[in-house]
Design an enzyme around this catalytic site. Structure first.
Site: not given
Length: 512
Positions: A68, A233, A258
């Site tokens: 990510c 994250h 996201n």
């Protein structure tokens, strides 16, 4: 007579095999080892294309790989066409072109220079679909191809599992980034963040930066009851909007994207949530209509409570110069100075160690109040064990193409940046005693990262810049970058970097 089939490029240095997927089989990715196949885009969909017609269709989406941090940095390229063209050079043959040969070239910034990385377009798949990064439209392939080039630089896809958004921003833009600790921001919102530093930073400052910069936010350890945000994250701050509430109050909302590609946050500003009752219904309808897959809105206080860190990229002009986050000045005068920490000589460790004064020292003289950017960029240490295993796996490959320098790994140590202002009568004679005093600025990130940097407002005078490792006797090499802007007009064409930033030099004990 039928034309012979074109022979498509197969990259021997990064083959379609386990050696390109895995480094140690130490991540959850290993469970898919037997199921991953490699396919070219024309084997995945009927009409592949590099970029979409609608930018929204090129939005990043995370797959099985825990990268990510890299995908958030990729979103910076979508905000700037000249950066995207720098990383993915235009004019490369597409799948329908007669000159297509199955290869693509990307450019990745590696320790002070752009490095061209050529790959074949065979991509890891599960059940015929891309299993790692993809775009919102799965017939768009700029993202998975760039991810493959990045994995090649780092040695394997598995090496991309976990990292820092700021490091990926350096690699994809050739620039630098600032990391803001949101918990510190809450604690210091009523006072200056640090001596000699930039203006006090607030969430509302992001309003001025959203159109010029990539803004990412991270959760390092979610609070109890908020585990759906994901530990370690990273997210993309897609937009910020300041509204006037029904009671006349100011409300700052942040739209969060996201990379997982699903709306996982059920806060008060979710669709149908109680937060929207505080604003005009027309505003609520407009903002909710902007949500794409994987996006949600949060309010400022909620954002500060649930997230731990913000990473903001410095804008890069088309000429390749950094632009200040605070004054928007182009920092067009830059010096880069190399250095090294050498065991027993110049690897003094952090300020808690008695050997700290032996660290490399950089001497800077500023002639008048200036906005000066200082960064320490460390070179990754080569993982020789990883390289040896990779070399055995690539026994038939071109050794020049897959040397250790080509696959540096991702192995950074904790480093710090410290700045002292030298008294007028100080000079180098009082250096050890000066370093025992409290510095003007001291920045030691809480975790391992490629670079540490600060933009400072420095008054006229002489300064010592000291980069350090956290642990003593830990070797490594680095570059100190000092950037500023000269506002006055040049007196003559021979004027060099020498008006505001009069001199920058360093002394360090090196190996002979």
């Amino acid at each position: 007579m039928r034309a012979p089939a074109r022979e498509l490029f197969q990259d021997a240095a990064f083959p379609a095999s386990d050696s390109s997927l895995f480094s140690s089989f130490s991540t959850p990715l290993a469970q898919f080892r037997e199921d991953i196949t490699w396919r070219r885009p024309q084997e995945i969909c009927a009409a592949p294309r590099l970029f979409p017609d609608n930018p929204q269709e090129g939005q990043v989406k995370q797959g099985l790989l825990g990268d990510c941090w890299f995908l958030c940095a990729c979103a910076a390229l979508q905000k700037s066409r000249h950066l995207l063209d720098q990383v993915i050079p235009p004019g490369q043959p597409g799948w329908l072109d007669q000159t297509y040969r199955g290869s693509f070239t990307c450019r990745i910034w590696q320790f002070g220079r752009w490095v061209e990385v050529t790959i074949d377009d065979r991509l890891p798949c599960l059940t015929g679909r891309l299993c790692f990064s993809r775009c919102q439209r799965e017939d768009v392939f700029w993202l998975p191809l760039l991810e493959k080039a990045y994995a090649k630089i780092y040695g394997s896809y598995e090496h991309l599992w976990a990292g820092q958004v700021a490091d990926a921003l350096v690699d994809l833009t050739g620039g630098l980034a600032e990391r803001w600790n949101l918990k510190d921001l809450v604690r210091t919102r009523d006072r200056q963040d640090r001596p000699g530093g930039s203006e006090h930073r607030t969430c509302r400052q992001l309003l001025d930066l959203k159109d010029r910069c990539l803004i990412s936010c991270s959760v390092l350890s979610p609070r109890a009851g908020a585990t759906e945000l994901g530990e370690f994250h990273a997210f993309i701050v897609a937009d910020l909007r300041e509204l006037q509430g029904r009671a006349g109050q100011s409300i700052l909302l942040l739209r969060i994207h996201n990379p997982w590609g699903r709306r996982c946050w059920q806060g008060p500003w979710k669709e149908g949530g109680p937060g929207w009752s505080q604003v005009d219904p027309a505003d609520a309808t407009e903002l909710l209509s902007q949500l794409q897959e994987g996006e949600f809105w949060v309010e400022e206080e909620e954002f500060l409570r649930e997230f731990d860190e913000v990473t903001v990229s410095y804008p890069i002009t088309e000429a390749g110069h950094l632009q200040s986050l605070y004054s928007e000045k182009v920092l067009c005068h830059t010096q880069e100075l190399p250095g090294a920490w050498v065991k027993g000589q110049s690897a003094g460790g952090c300020r808690n160690n008695s050997g700290f004064p032996s660290n490399p020292k950089f001497w800077l003289r500023v002639s008048e109040l200036s906005e000066v950017y200082v960064a320490v960029l460390q070179r990754p240490r080569i993982r020789m064990a990883d390289w040896a295993a990779r070399a055995r796996a690539l026994a038939g490959a071109d050794r020049a193409a897959c040397s250790p320098e080509s696959f540096p790994g991702k192995d950074y140590q904790a480093v710090g940046l410290h700045i002292w202002k030298v008294p007028v009568a100080g000079g180098s004679q009082g250096m050890p005693s000066l370093l025992l005093q409290e510095p003007l600025l001291s920045c030691v990130p809480h975790c391992y990262t490629q670079e540490v940097s600060r933009l400072c407002h420095l008054s006229a005078g002489t300064y010592w810049i000291v980069p350090s490792t956290y642990l003593p006797d830990t070797e490594g090499s680095f570059t100190v970058t000092i950037a500023t802007r000269i506002d006055r007009q040049s007196i003559h064409s021979q004027e060099m970097l020498g008006q505001l930033l009069q001199e920058a030099s360093f002394m360090a004990v090196m190996k002979t």
